[in-house]
Design a protein around this motif. Structure first.
Motif, PDB file in Angstrom:
ATOM      1  N   TYR A 166       0.824  -1.204   0.000  1.00 55.92           N
ATOM      2  CA  TYR A 166       0.000   0.000   0.000  1.00 55.92           C
ATOM      3  C   TYR A 166       0.860   1.257   0.000  1.00 55.92           C
ATOM      4  O   TYR A 166       0.458   2.304  -0.512  1.00 55.92           O
ATOM      5  CB  TYR A 166      -0.920   0.013   1.224  1.00 55.92           C
ATOM      6  CG  TYR A 166      -1.930  -1.113   1.256  1.00 55.92           C
ATOM      7  CD1 TYR A 166      -2.439  -1.652   0.078  1.00 55.92           C
ATOM      8  CD2 TYR A 166      -2.376  -1.641   2.470  1.00 55.92           C
ATOM      9  CE1 TYR A 166      -3.361  -2.685   0.109  1.00 55.92           C
ATOM     10  CE2 TYR A 166      -3.301  -2.656   2.508  1.00 55.92           C
ATOM     11  CZ  TYR A 166      -3.792  -3.188   1.336  1.00 55.92           C
ATOM     12  OH  TYR A 166      -4.703  -4.205   1.347  1.00 55.92           O
TER      13      TYR A 166
ATOM     14  N   GLN B 243       3.358   1.885  -1.740  1.00 57.02           N
ATOM     15  CA  GLN B 243       3.780   2.228  -3.078  1.00 57.02           C
ATOM     16  C   GLN B 243       2.729   3.019  -3.839  1.00 57.02           C
ATOM     17  O   GLN B 243       3.020   3.619  -4.857  1.00 57.02           O
ATOM     18  CB  GLN B 243       4.117   0.940  -3.844  1.00 57.02           C
ATOM     19  CG  GLN B 243       5.231   0.117  -3.211  1.00 57.02           C
ATOM     20  CD  GLN B 243       5.455  -1.195  -3.923  1.00 57.02           C
ATOM     21  OE1 GLN B 243       4.888  -1.448  -4.986  1.00 57.02           O
ATOM     22  NE2 GLN B 243       6.291  -2.048  -3.336  1.00 57.02           N
ATOM     23  N   ASN B 244       1.500   3.011  -3.341  1.00 55.67           N
ATOM     24  CA  ASN B 244       0.417   3.739  -3.996  1.00 55.67           C
ATOM     25  C   ASN B 244      -0.022   4.880  -3.075  1.00 55.67           C
ATOM     26  O   ASN B 244      -0.664   4.653  -2.045  1.00 55.67           O
ATOM     27  CB  ASN B 244      -0.756   2.799  -4.291  1.00 55.67           C
ATOM     28  CG  ASN B 244      -1.851   3.475  -5.079  1.00 55.67           C
ATOM     29  OD1 ASN B 244      -1.797   4.683  -5.358  1.00 55.67           O
ATOM     30  ND2 ASN B 244      -2.866   2.704  -5.454  1.00 55.67           N
TER      31      ASN B 244
ATOM     32  N   ASN C 191      -2.244   7.043  -3.480  1.00 52.42           N
ATOM     33  CA  ASN C 191      -3.684   7.297  -3.486  1.00 52.42           C
ATOM     34  C   ASN C 191      -4.491   6.196  -2.794  1.00 52.42           C
ATOM     35  O   ASN C 191      -5.703   6.329  -2.629  1.00 52.42           O
ATOM     36  CB  ASN C 191      -4.177   7.432  -4.933  1.00 52.42           C
ATOM     37  CG  ASN C 191      -3.543   8.636  -5.628  1.00 52.42           C
ATOM     38  OD1 ASN C 191      -3.354   9.689  -5.016  1.00 52.42           O
ATOM     39  ND2 ASN C 191      -3.217   8.474  -6.902  1.00 52.42           N
ATOM     40  N   ALA C 192      -3.802   5.135  -2.415  1.00 54.26           N
ATOM     41  CA  ALA C 192      -4.520   4.004  -1.844  1.00 54.26           C
ATOM     42  C   ALA C 192      -4.897   4.251  -0.390  1.00 54.26           C
ATOM     43  O   ALA C 192      -5.959   3.851   0.070  1.00 54.26           O
ATOM     44  CB  ALA C 192      -3.684   2.737  -1.958  1.00 54.26           C
TER      45      ALA C 192
END
Length: 277
Positions: A186, A188-189, A191-192
């Motif tokens: 998570y 790495q994203n 926006n997650a």
């Protein structure tokens, strides 16, 4: 990414939670035993001297008098116990008949029977009610609103009393190793976001991953360290640990529901200073 450790004041476990990106006889009369000695009033002159002599006699010693009184009382109770049931008056408890010419108390006052529940019974009923609401995914009296600088949050649409069930922190229960791997993924994203709720129960570390959008309200409840009105409790339902949020105090309609995420790490406070409030 940062990790939050939450502590629930009412439970003995540490919680790490998610961050958003943002004597009577049978007749009813008293049995009074007679005195251990008799006092007789005599007018005969011949008996006067005998009376004086009896008055001049020393009374029995305290221990002897006590023993004599006890024996007399014991004999009286033995005699009462030997009475046959057929010799006793029959009383119908369903009507207002008199006993030995006396009125019954129930003629004037109704019989009251206690309907109070024991503490164990009350706790058992509360536990069963919580399990029922969790199984049925009940989330009544809540609505989602947008807040400036916070994004989405949850507001009470009705009044809650202290101790009431408000919402479950619903998600996927995973072990600690899988949770660590997902947290790195998570991260790495941007926006997650991350909605990982770490907690410990009976010596075992768990995590509830509520990152996936499911429409449930628990994952959207915001943080407050200084003024939380919810508290987290671990609830075992069908042998599976679940997390529920209960009202820490009375909550009025229109108030935002909040709980303490518990993250106190320096790294988290550096990147998310709102965790300090």
């Amino acid at each position: 990414m940062v990790r939050a450790t939450a502590t629930a004041p009412t439970t003995q476990f540490q919680i790490q939670t998610r961050r958003q990106k943002l004597p009577q006889n049978i007749n009813g009369t008293m049995n009074s035993p007679s005195t251990p000695h008799r006092i007789e009033l005599r007018s005969d002159s011949n008996e006067e001297n005998n009376c004086k002599r009896s008055l001049n006699c020393q009374p029995p010693a305290p221990k002897a008098r006590k023993k004599l009184l006890s024996n007399h009382i014991g004999n009286s109770f033995t005699q009462n116990a030997s009475l046959k049931s057929k010799d006793l008056p029959k009383v119908n408890n369903n009507d207002n008949t008199k006993v030995n010419g006396q009125h019954k108390l129930t003629e004037y006052f109704p019989v009251r029977r206690s309907i109070r529940k024991t503490k164990a019974t009350v706790l058992e009923e509360q536990q069963l009610a919580l399990e029922r609401m969790v199984r049925n995914k009940i989330e009544e009296g809540l609505e989602v609103r947008l807040f400036k600088d916070k994004g989405r949050g949850v507001v009470a649409a009705k009044d809650f009393q202290k101790g009431d069930f408000v919402v479950e922190y619903s998600g996927e229960l995973v072990d600690i190793l899988k949770a660590k791997g997902r947290e790195e993924l998570y991260a790495q994203n941007e926006n997650a976001g991350c909605y990982m709720y770490y907690f410990k129960h009976n010596g075992t570390q768990y995590c509830i991953d509520a990152t996936e959008e499911t429409g449930r309200f628990g994952r959207l409840v915001n943080h407050s360290r200084t003024n939380p009105n919810l508290v987290t409790k671990t609830l075992i339902v069908d042998k599976i640990p679940r997390l529920v949020l209960l009202a820490k105090e009375d909550i009025k309609r229109g108030e935002e529901v909040l709980y303490d995420y518990g993250d106190r790490s320096k790294e988290s406070l550096q990147y998310h200073p709102w965790l300090a409030y």
